[in-house]
Design a protein around this motif. Structure first.
Motif, PDB file in Angstrom:
ATOM      1  N   ALA A 295       0.832  -1.203   0.000  1.00 26.75           N
ATOM      2  CA  ALA A 295       0.000   0.000   0.000  1.00 26.75           C
ATOM      3  C   ALA A 295       0.868   1.255   0.000  1.00 26.75           C
ATOM      4  O   ALA A 295       0.389   2.347  -0.294  1.00 26.75           O
ATOM      5  CB  ALA A 295      -0.928   0.001   1.215  1.00 26.75           C
ATOM      6  N   VAL A 296       2.149   1.080   0.346  1.00 20.82           N
ATOM      7  CA  VAL A 296       3.116   2.174   0.339  1.00 20.82           C
ATOM      8  C   VAL A 296       4.298   1.775  -0.538  1.00 20.82           C
ATOM      9  O   VAL A 296       4.789   0.660  -0.441  1.00 20.82           O
ATOM     10  CB  VAL A 296       3.630   2.483   1.760  1.00 20.82           C
ATOM     11  N   THR A 297       4.742   2.684  -1.391  1.00 20.19           N
ATOM     12  CA  THR A 297       5.970   2.481  -2.157  1.00 20.19           C
ATOM     13  C   THR A 297       6.878   3.688  -1.943  1.00 20.19           C
ATOM     14  O   THR A 297       6.422   4.758  -1.519  1.00 20.19           O
ATOM     15  CB  THR A 297       5.692   2.317  -3.666  1.00 20.19           C
ATOM     16  N   PHE A 298       8.150   3.500  -2.213  1.00 18.13           N
ATOM     17  CA  PHE A 298       9.128   4.556  -1.947  1.00 18.13           C
ATOM     18  C   PHE A 298       9.924   4.886  -3.201  1.00 18.13           C
ATOM     19  O   PHE A 298      10.277   3.997  -3.975  1.00 18.13           O
ATOM     20  CB  PHE A 298      10.091   4.117  -0.843  1.00 18.13           C
ATOM     21  N   GLU A 299      10.204   6.167  -3.384  1.00 18.51           N
ATOM     22  CA  GLU A 299      11.106   6.639  -4.431  1.00 18.51           C
ATOM     23  C   GLU A 299      12.325   7.233  -3.731  1.00 18.51           C
ATOM     24  O   GLU A 299      12.212   8.253  -3.055  1.00 18.51           O
ATOM     25  CB  GLU A 299      10.425   7.700  -5.307  1.00 18.51           C
ATOM     26  N   HIS A 300      13.470   6.579  -3.867  1.00 20.45           N
ATOM     27  CA  HIS A 300      14.669   6.990  -3.144  1.00 20.45           C
ATOM     28  C   HIS A 300      15.533   7.904  -4.003  1.00 20.45           C
ATOM     29  O   HIS A 300      15.871   7.573  -5.137  1.00 20.45           O
ATOM     30  CB  HIS A 300      15.466   5.746  -2.730  1.00 20.45           C
ATOM     31  N   TYR A 301      15.887   9.053  -3.443  1.00 23.57           N
ATOM     32  CA  TYR A 301      16.736  10.031  -4.120  1.00 23.57           C
ATOM     33  C   TYR A 301      18.028  10.186  -3.315  1.00 23.57           C
ATOM     34  O   TYR A 301      18.097  10.998  -2.379  1.00 23.57           O
ATOM     35  CB  TYR A 301      16.024  11.374  -4.242  1.00 23.57           C
TER      36      TYR A 301
END
Length: 342
Positions: free
Chosen positions: A59-65
């Motif tokens: 239900a949660v996804t992450f975009e890592h910078y």
């Protein structure tokens, strides 16, 4: 009627399950200043993100910078507060004017092992003085924190064998408590973020670093330094990822719980791996030609004497500004005492 009611209840549960499974995932932007592949990202951040996704059924996804793609290390607090990043690597030492009491975990001799510092800070920064002043007051909420193994002093031209060798050395510092520590032992602090240390060291504008070994390698400074101290912890550093309060409030209680539970599960093992990595890196640096100078008992005793007043001076300075430094020191010391040294 009972059968109809049971059928309707079952149908409602089916609809809810389908909606949960097919709902658009919440995407959260995670920003830090670590170079791609940094060991702390691998040992702490990535496992936590994976656990949160698993616990929430994606239900949660992450975009890592990574690598300061969204902004400089010193700007992470502002970026997280304003929502440029939902979750940011907000290192308290880089914004010590706004998060002053967290530096209690960076004082010399505060703890002996990464897990002591990590578990004590995790507890203290989620309730009490640190939580109230450094997090709630800044509109952020702590999600992950690791205290690095005690720092060493690494130099380019000359080894540090005794206190006299430190006199006048220009050494990298994160500021605040580390500045106090370096001045107490006769060195000159040069305040800068970790990504900027290599260039300054290569140009000769610094004599050395107050650094953890893994970061020496991560930022390429292992190619420049020739000597390192061993046997005395000069300081430490809190690596912390926080979420903006506005972003936090948009999450369901279930997702919030998943984030906290994931951290609770990961941190006790992650800090052990961080400490183990320190030992392994020391071996590899020795093999590459860096000499580790074990400080003799008289030198350790002298350094202990010189730095024993740093904690009180730090706390008194904050007390004078109404920042409750003494209360934070008492809380953190009690938390450390409750964690085994090994």
């Amino acid at each position: 009627m009972g059968g109809v009611r049971r059928a309707l209840v079952g149908y409602g549960f089916l609809i809810a399950s389908v909606n949960l499974a097919t709902a658009e995932p919440i995407k959260l932007r995670v920003a830090d200043s670590f170079p791609k592949g940094h060991y702390l990202v691998k040992l702490v951040l990535e496992p936590w993100m994976e656990q949160v996704q698993k616990r929430t059924n994606n239900a949660v996804t992450f975009e890592h910078y990574p690598a300061q793609q969204l902004g400089k290390a010193a700007d992470m607090l502002k970026l997280t507060q304003t929502g440029v990043a939902d979750i940011g690597y907000v290192a308290p030492a880089y914004v010590s004017d706004k998060m002053p009491v967290s530096e209690v975990a960076m004082l010399p001799g505060a703890f002996d092992h990464s897990c002591q510092g990590t578990l004590a800070y995790w507890k203290a920064a989620r309730s009490g003085v640190i939580a109230e002043q450094d997090y709630t007051a800044n509109g952020i909420r702590l999600l992950l924190a690791v205290s690095l193994p005690p720092y060493r002093i690494l130099t380019v031209k000359h080894p540090v064998k005794d206190v006299a060798d430190l006199n006048g050395l220009k050494l990298r510092s994160t500021g605040g408590a580390q500045d106090l520590t370096l001045r107490a032992i006769g060195a000159v602090p040069v305040r800068m973020a970790a990504p900027d240390a290599y260039e300054s060291l290569s140009r000769g504008t610094m004599d050395g670093l107050l650094f953890p070994l893994e970061s020496v390698v991560a930022y390429g400074a292992d190619k420049l330094v020739k000597y390192s101290t061993d046997g005395f912890g000069f300081a430490s550093f809190v690596v912390a990822y926080s979420i903006g309060e506005n972003a936090w409030k948009k999450l369901s209680p279930e997702i919030q719980k998943a984030m906290v539970d994931a951290a609770e599960d990961i941190l006790p093992s992650a800090c052990k791996e961080v400490q183990r990595a320190d030992s392994e890196t020391m071996k590899s640096m020795e093999a590459a030609g860096v000499h580790f100078e074990t400080l003799q008992p008289d030198a350790v005793a002298r350094l202990t004497d010189l730095t024993k007043g740093v904690g009180k001076a730090w706390a008194d300075g904050l007390d004078a500004r109404g920042k409750h430094g003494s209360d934070a020191l008492k809380e953190f010391s009690a938390a450390v005492a409750a964690v085994p040294a090994k």
